[in-house]
Design a protein around this motif. Sequence first.
Motif, PDB file in Angstrom:
ATOM      1  N   LEU A  44       0.835  -1.213   0.000  1.00  0.00           N
ATOM      2  CA  LEU A  44       0.000   0.000   0.000  1.00  0.00           C
ATOM      3  C   LEU A  44       0.866   1.257   0.000  1.00  0.00           C
ATOM      4  O   LEU A  44       0.556   2.231  -0.695  1.00  0.00           O
ATOM      5  CB  LEU A  44      -0.939  -0.008   1.199  1.00  0.00           C
ATOM      6  CG  LEU A  44      -2.068  -1.022   1.124  1.00  0.00           C
ATOM      7  CD1 LEU A  44      -2.838  -1.061   2.441  1.00  0.00           C
ATOM      8  CD2 LEU A  44      -3.005  -0.699  -0.028  1.00  0.00           C
ATOM      9  N   ARG A  45       1.945   1.239   0.774  1.00  0.00           N
ATOM     10  CA  ARG A  45       2.858   2.402   0.780  1.00  0.00           C
ATOM     11  C   ARG A  45       3.470   2.610  -0.601  1.00  0.00           C
ATOM     12  O   ARG A  45       3.583   3.739  -1.080  1.00  0.00           O
ATOM     13  CB  ARG A  45       3.959   2.202   1.816  1.00  0.00           C
ATOM     14  CG  ARG A  45       3.505   2.427   3.223  1.00  0.00           C
ATOM     15  CD  ARG A  45       4.689   2.401   4.182  1.00  0.00           C
ATOM     16  NE  ARG A  45       4.212   2.364   5.543  1.00  0.00           N
ATOM     17  CZ  ARG A  45       4.627   1.501   6.459  1.00  0.00           C
ATOM     18  NH1 ARG A  45       5.554   0.610   6.174  1.00  0.00           N
ATOM     19  NH2 ARG A  45       4.131   1.527   7.674  1.00  0.00           N
ATOM     20  N   ASP A  46       3.896   1.513  -1.226  1.00  0.00           N
ATOM     21  CA  ASP A  46       4.482   1.615  -2.563  1.00  0.00           C
ATOM     22  C   ASP A  46       3.464   2.153  -3.570  1.00  0.00           C
ATOM     23  O   ASP A  46       3.805   2.938  -4.457  1.00  0.00           O
ATOM     24  CB  ASP A  46       5.008   0.255  -3.028  1.00  0.00           C
ATOM     25  CG  ASP A  46       6.239  -0.198  -2.260  1.00  0.00           C
ATOM     26  OD1 ASP A  46       6.839   0.627  -1.533  1.00  0.00           O
ATOM     27  OD2 ASP A  46       6.602  -1.390  -2.387  1.00  0.00           O
ATOM     28  N   GLU A  47       2.219   1.736  -3.421  1.00  0.00           N
ATOM     29  CA  GLU A  47       1.168   2.232  -4.325  1.00  0.00           C
ATOM     30  C   GLU A  47       0.953   3.728  -4.129  1.00  0.00           C
ATOM     31  O   GLU A  47       0.834   4.483  -5.105  1.00  0.00           O
ATOM     32  CB  GLU A  47      -0.133   1.467  -4.079  1.00  0.00           C
ATOM     33  CG  GLU A  47      -1.233   1.835  -5.036  1.00  0.00           C
ATOM     34  CD  GLU A  47      -2.487   1.008  -4.837  1.00  0.00           C
ATOM     35  OE1 GLU A  47      -3.536   1.430  -5.360  1.00  0.00           O
ATOM     36  OE2 GLU A  47      -2.436  -0.038  -4.173  1.00  0.00           O
ATOM     37  N   GLU A  48       0.915   4.173  -2.889  1.00  0.00           N
ATOM     38  CA  GLU A  48       0.765   5.610  -2.619  1.00  0.00           C
ATOM     39  C   GLU A  48       1.946   6.394  -3.179  1.00  0.00           C
ATOM     40  O   GLU A  48       1.773   7.465  -3.752  1.00  0.00           O
ATOM     41  CB  GLU A  48       0.618   5.854  -1.111  1.00  0.00           C
ATOM     42  CG  GLU A  48      -0.729   5.460  -0.564  1.00  0.00           C
ATOM     43  CD  GLU A  48      -1.862   6.235  -1.206  1.00  0.00           C
ATOM     44  OE1 GLU A  48      -1.764   7.466  -1.347  1.00  0.00           O
ATOM     45  OE2 GLU A  48      -2.856   5.587  -1.582  1.00  0.00           O
ATOM     46  N   GLU A  49       3.149   5.841  -3.022  1.00  0.00           N
ATOM     47  CA  GLU A  49       4.334   6.503  -3.569  1.00  0.00           C
ATOM     48  C   GLU A  49       4.251   6.590  -5.098  1.00  0.00           C
ATOM     49  O   GLU A  49       4.609   7.614  -5.690  1.00  0.00           O
ATOM     50  CB  GLU A  49       5.595   5.742  -3.158  1.00  0.00           C
ATOM     51  CG  GLU A  49       6.871   6.405  -3.629  1.00  0.00           C
ATOM     52  CD  GLU A  49       8.110   5.622  -3.224  1.00  0.00           C
ATOM     53  OE1 GLU A  49       9.118   5.751  -3.941  1.00  0.00           O
ATOM     54  OE2 GLU A  49       8.073   4.902  -2.214  1.00  0.00           O
ATOM     55  N   ALA A  50       3.766   5.545  -5.721  1.00  0.00           N
ATOM     56  CA  ALA A  50       3.625   5.555  -7.184  1.00  0.00           C
ATOM     57  C   ALA A  50       2.627   6.627  -7.617  1.00  0.00           C
ATOM     58  O   ALA A  50       2.866   7.342  -8.597  1.00  0.00           O
ATOM     59  CB  ALA A  50       3.175   4.179  -7.670  1.00  0.00           C
ATOM     60  N   TYR A  51       1.511   6.759  -6.898  1.00  0.00           N
ATOM     61  CA  TYR A  51       0.545   7.811  -7.232  1.00  0.00           C
ATOM     62  C   TYR A  51       1.158   9.189  -7.020  1.00  0.00           C
ATOM     63  O   TYR A  51       0.943  10.099  -7.821  1.00  0.00           O
ATOM     64  CB  TYR A  51      -0.731   7.669  -6.399  1.00  0.00           C
ATOM     65  CG  TYR A  51      -1.687   6.652  -6.941  1.00  0.00           C
ATOM     66  CD1 TYR A  51      -2.253   6.791  -8.205  1.00  0.00           C
ATOM     67  CD2 TYR A  51      -2.047   5.540  -6.185  1.00  0.00           C
ATOM     68  CE1 TYR A  51      -3.131   5.854  -8.706  1.00  0.00           C
ATOM     69  CE2 TYR A  51      -2.936   4.597  -6.680  1.00  0.00           C
ATOM     70  CZ  TYR A  51      -3.472   4.759  -7.935  1.00  0.00           C
ATOM     71  OH  TYR A  51      -4.346   3.834  -8.430  1.00  0.00           O
ATOM     72  N   ASP A  52       1.924   9.355  -5.931  1.00  0.00           N
ATOM     73  CA  ASP A  52       2.580  10.643  -5.692  1.00  0.00           C
ATOM     74  C   ASP A  52       3.502  10.998  -6.854  1.00  0.00           C
ATOM     75  O   ASP A  52       3.533  12.139  -7.311  1.00  0.00           O
ATOM     76  CB  ASP A  52       3.371  10.617  -4.386  1.00  0.00           C
ATOM     77  CG  ASP A  52       2.485  10.627  -3.155  1.00  0.00           C
ATOM     78  OD1 ASP A  52       1.285  10.972  -3.281  1.00  0.00           O
ATOM     79  OD2 ASP A  52       2.981  10.278  -2.069  1.00  0.00           O
ATOM     80  N   ARG A  53       4.241  10.014  -7.333  1.00  0.00           N
ATOM     81  CA  ARG A  53       5.138  10.261  -8.469  1.00  0.00           C
ATOM     82  C   ARG A  53       4.359  10.542  -9.750  1.00  0.00           C
ATOM     83  O   ARG A  53       4.734  11.408 -10.537  1.00  0.00           O
ATOM     84  CB  ARG A  53       6.055   9.066  -8.690  1.00  0.00           C
ATOM     85  CG  ARG A  53       7.105   8.909  -7.636  1.00  0.00           C
ATOM     86  CD  ARG A  53       7.971   7.709  -7.909  1.00  0.00           C
ATOM     87  NE  ARG A  53       8.955   7.545  -6.862  1.00  0.00           N
ATOM     88  CZ  ARG A  53       9.865   6.612  -6.876  1.00  0.00           C
ATOM     89  NH1 ARG A  53       9.936   5.755  -7.882  1.00  0.00           N
ATOM     90  NH2 ARG A  53      10.723   6.505  -5.888  1.00  0.00           N
ATOM     91  N   LEU A  54       3.281   9.792  -9.939  1.00  0.00           N
ATOM     92  CA  LEU A  54       2.479   9.958 -11.154  1.00  0.00           C
ATOM     93  C   LEU A  54       1.928  11.375 -11.267  1.00  0.00           C
ATOM     94  O   LEU A  54       1.927  11.969 -12.346  1.00  0.00           O
ATOM     95  CB  LEU A  54       1.333   8.944 -11.164  1.00  0.00           C
ATOM     96  CG  LEU A  54       0.361   9.009 -12.337  1.00  0.00           C
ATOM     97  CD1 LEU A  54       1.073   8.671 -13.645  1.00  0.00           C
ATOM     98  CD2 LEU A  54      -0.801   8.060 -12.104  1.00  0.00           C
ATOM     99  N   TYR A  55       1.463  11.912 -10.156  1.00  0.00           N
ATOM    100  CA  TYR A  55       0.829  13.234 -10.181  1.00  0.00           C
ATOM    101  C   TYR A  55       1.772  14.343  -9.732  1.00  0.00           C
ATOM    102  O   TYR A  55       1.329  15.440  -9.409  1.00  0.00           O
ATOM    103  CB  TYR A  55      -0.433  13.217  -9.323  1.00  0.00           C
ATOM    104  CG  TYR A  55      -1.463  12.249  -9.848  1.00  0.00           C
ATOM    105  CD1 TYR A  55      -1.983  12.397 -11.125  1.00  0.00           C
ATOM    106  CD2 TYR A  55      -1.883  11.170  -9.086  1.00  0.00           C
ATOM    107  CE1 TYR A  55      -2.916  11.509 -11.631  1.00  0.00           C
ATOM    108  CE2 TYR A  55      -2.826  10.278  -9.582  1.00  0.00           C
ATOM    109  CZ  TYR A  55      -3.332  10.452 -10.850  1.00  0.00           C
ATOM    110  OH  TYR A  55      -4.246   9.562 -11.332  1.00  0.00           O
ATOM    111  N   SER A  56       3.071  14.110  -9.706  1.00  0.00           N
ATOM    112  CA  SER A  56       4.021  15.153  -9.319  1.00  0.00           C
ATOM    113  C   SER A  56       4.522  15.893 -10.554  1.00  0.00           C
ATOM    114  O   SER A  56       4.547  15.344 -11.656  1.00  0.00           O
ATOM    115  CB  SER A  56       5.204  14.547  -8.561  1.00  0.00           C
ATOM    116  OG  SER A  56       5.967  13.734  -9.420  1.00  0.00           O
ATOM    117  N   GLY A  57       4.905  17.131 -10.359  1.00  0.00           N
ATOM    118  CA  GLY A  57       5.513  17.908 -11.426  1.00  0.00           C
ATOM    119  C   GLY A  57       4.579  18.227 -12.583  1.00  0.00           C
ATOM    120  O   GLY A  57       5.033  18.377 -13.718  1.00  0.00           O
ATOM    121  N   LEU A  58       3.280  18.330 -12.320  1.00  0.00           N
ATOM    122  CA  LEU A  58       2.338  18.645 -13.392  1.00  0.00           C
ATOM    123  C   LEU A  58       2.488  20.101 -13.800  1.00  0.00           C
ATOM    124  O   LEU A  58       2.679  20.981 -12.960  1.00  0.00           O
ATOM    125  CB  LEU A  58       0.898  18.393 -12.925  1.00  0.00           C
ATOM    126  CG  LEU A  58       0.553  16.976 -12.460  1.00  0.00           C
ATOM    127  CD1 LEU A  58      -0.905  16.912 -12.028  1.00  0.00           C
ATOM    128  CD2 LEU A  58       0.831  15.958 -13.539  1.00  0.00           C
TER     129      LEU A  58
END
Length: 85
Positions: A44-58
């Motif tokens: 779950l932590r890894d999934e949250e981190e992946a979402y954070d990366r996906l939506y970062s730097g927009l």
Amino acid sequence: MAPHDPDRPTEPVDFSVDLTGHEMLRRAHVMDAVGPEWDPVKALRDEEEAYDRLYSGLDEDQQRIYDELVAAGVLPPRGDDRATP
């Protein structure tokens, strides 16, 4: 239309199937497949981190679209309802 069959009920018939045994077998197969090393909290932590990366730097336009998707309920809100800078 078929002729009326007097032996056929006209009211809905209660129909149920107990899938408890099948569900337990399915879960056992899933746990066997993921193996003993699987850590659900880390997953779950890894999934949250992946979402954070996906939506970062927009950029500005991407952020606007992200905000619209959150407002429409397509994406869940994250943190302060903004994508990570």
